[in-house]
Design an enzyme around this catalytic site. Structure first.
Site, PDB file in Angstrom:
ATOM      1  N   SER A   1       0.648  -1.173  -0.029  1.00 44.20           N
ATOM      2  CA  SER A   1       0.399  -0.148   0.076  1.00 44.20           C
ATOM      3  C   SER A   1       1.135   1.265   0.122  1.00 44.20           C
ATOM      4  O   SER A   1       2.073   0.849   0.541  1.00 44.20           O
ATOM      5  CB  SER A   1      -1.106  -0.004   1.168  1.00 44.20           C
TER       6      SER A   1
ATOM      7  N   LYS B   1      -4.412  -6.599   3.562  1.00 42.70           N
ATOM      8  CA  LYS B   1      -4.607  -5.969   2.417  1.00 42.70           C
ATOM      9  C   LYS B   1      -5.748  -5.098   1.773  1.00 42.70           C
ATOM     10  O   LYS B   1      -6.629  -3.904   2.008  1.00 42.70           O
ATOM     11  CB  LYS B   1      -3.701  -5.837   0.877  1.00 42.70           C
TER      12      LYS B   1
ATOM     13  N   HIS C   1      -6.997  -2.830   4.849  1.00 42.93           N
ATOM     14  CA  HIS C   1      -6.515  -1.734   4.618  1.00 42.93           C
ATOM     15  C   HIS C   1      -7.191  -1.338   4.186  1.00 42.93           C
ATOM     16  O   HIS C   1      -8.161   0.533   4.238  1.00 42.93           O
ATOM     17  CB  HIS C   1      -5.573  -1.957   4.596  1.00 42.93           C
TER      18      HIS C   1
END
Length: 481
Positions: free
Chosen positions: A130, A185, A188
């Site tokens: 990210s 992820k 996220h």
């Protein structure tokens, strides 16, 4: 210096190319390959000139250019392209070689690929990355998971290129087995959807107050010096300060139709699959879906009536309320994300370290924010914490924000301004703190029309009952819940 490269990278789009430059700048030699060969040559002759790269025109050349154990990072589109690349690469590799998928792959795919690669002696790692284009070049947040045997071989490289948080701690640490890296992820990104929507709703409300872009930029800039300090608040202040060549606020010239790449939808699907309530994240995804039907909304705006979005109160007071409302809703977004992580950890036996995950997000990534340290502290103080809302710090903030939060939502309703994420956050909070919800009536309805049974409050949990509501049915009941 060895003629062989330390790591290979396949897929030289923006993220891949910038990651390569980041890796090389930390003293590692990189072999690179792209399906379009001309992109390899263009890079070697351009941004990669006189640097420690090996340009490869075939997968075979890439594999032969790597020192053992071979480390190959794939930065290609999720789905079938990853499987096709794995099928082509694995026959060329030897036992103990490491394949890393650094794209936004769906976590079930990573779970499957980890097992399939292990059967061939290959160590598969699914690494969430990210930070976007800038993060890839200057330091992203990296969330690797999969075959733990491969972690030792890539740890030095990954932690060298990762963003740095306080005390120079790299925003990269081992997540867990299987598809855990890509799951983290994905969550996220789900939280990112919620965060972005909250900021957009705050902007919409400020417009309802009659504020211009420059004024709004100042407010967001001030917010970024407070507990709301975060990457998204920071860039929003910057965005609102930009004008186009005609002097108009650039943001107002941008079409209000948002796109998405699928990770938000995957987060919702995971919530449904695991039975975890993530309404705020879901509403943020649906808000993008609604924005995408621009022509329908334009037509509807001429037919469907609502209140005038004219504010008649004290603007400064409302802005103060709005700041607390955004913070409270932001806490709920993270709480829902960590609820999903907790359930997945239990379901898949991943043993996730939630405090550590929060620390990984302090630098490099899109949702980096000051209060991530508070999340780490909450889980450090109580490793069995069931919900962030119950942690003393967040409990206190939410209690103090109650009045402001509700005032903002009432104001939005009066002005007819949609705030799906902010209101979903309050509904989540009110539902979670409600000792008795109306689901007892829902269970009675289900038993009435489908004989699905129900539990009673005067009997132990796990005992199920059925009522012949019409006194004309049979005693046979359906499955429970």
């Amino acid at each position: 210096m060895s003629k062989l490269a330390d790591i290979g990278l396949i897929g030289m789009a923006v993220m891949g190319e910038n990651l390569m430059l980041n890796i090389e700048s930390k003293g590692f030699k990189v072999a690179c390959f792209n399906r379009s060969i001309d992109k390899v040559d263009k890079f070697i002759e351009g941004r990669g000139r006189d640097k420690n790269f090996i340009g490869c025109h075939s997968l075979e050349k890439l594999v032969s250019s790597l020192r053992p154990p071979r480390r190959i990072m794939m930065m290609v589109r999720a789905g079938q392209p990853v499987d096709e690349l794995l099928n082509a690469l694995i026959p060329m590799l030897e036992k103990g070689d490491i394949l890393i998928d650094g794209g936004n792959s769906h976590y079930p795919d990573s779970m499957r690929r980890c097992v399939e690669a292990a059967a061939r002696g290959i160590l598969f790692i699914g690494a969430g990355v990210s930070g976007g284009e800038e993060g890839a070049l200057k330091g992203p947040s990296i969330m690797p998971g999969g075959n733990i045997e491969g972690w030792g071989a890539i740890k030095t490289i990954f932690q060298a290129i990762a963003a740095r948080a306080d005390n120079n701690i790299p925003c990269c640490e081992w997540i867990g087995p299987g598809g855990s890296g890509h799951f983290v992820k994905m969550v996220h990104n789900g939280i990112e959807y919620g965060d972005m929507q909250l900021v957009c709703e705050a902007y919409h409300l400020m417009k309802g107050l009659g504020m211009g872009a420059a004024e709004m930029s100042e407010v967001f800039s001030d917010w970024n010096k407070s507990e709301l300090d975060s990457y998204l608040i920071e860039i929003t202040a910057d965005i609102l300060s930009k004008t186009d060549p005609k002097g108009k606020p650039l943001v107002e010239m941008i079409m209000d139709s948002a796109g998405q790449k699928g990770t938000g939808r995957w987060t919702i699907e995971a919530g449904l699959d695991l039975g975890v309530a993530i309404p705020q994240i879901s509403e943020a995804v649906f808000a993008r879906n609604l924005s995408a039907i621009k022509e329908e909304r334009v037509a509807a705006s001429r037919q469907l009536k609502g209140p005038s979005s004219v504010f008649s109160g004290n603007r400064q007071t409302f802005l103060e309320h709005l700041k607390f409302a955004v913070y409270a809703a932001k806490i709920c977004s993270y709480a829902q994300g960590f609820q999903l992580l907790r359930k997945a950890s239990e379901e898949f036996n991943w043993s996730l370290n939630f405090g550590q995950i929060a620390l990984l997000w302090r630098g490099g990534c899109i949702i980096r924010a000051r209060f991530l340290d508070r999340i780490n502290e909450a889980f450090a103080a109580d490793t069995k914490l069931t919900n962030l809302l119950l942690a003393p710090y967040f409990n206190k903030i939410l209690s103090e924000a109650q009045l402001s939060w509700r005032e903002v939502i009432k104001g939005a309703i009066d002005m007819g301004i949609p705030i799906p994420a902010m209101s979903a956050a309050l509904n989540y909070y009110d539902s979670y703190r409600c000792e008795r919800l109306p689901a007892n009536l829902l269970q009675a309805q289900r038993d009435y029309f489908g004989a699905h049974t129900y539990e009673r409050i005067d009997h132990p949990r796990g005992q199920f009952f059925h009522t012949d509501w019409t006194e004309s049915g049979a005693t046979t009941s359906s499955s429970s819940y």
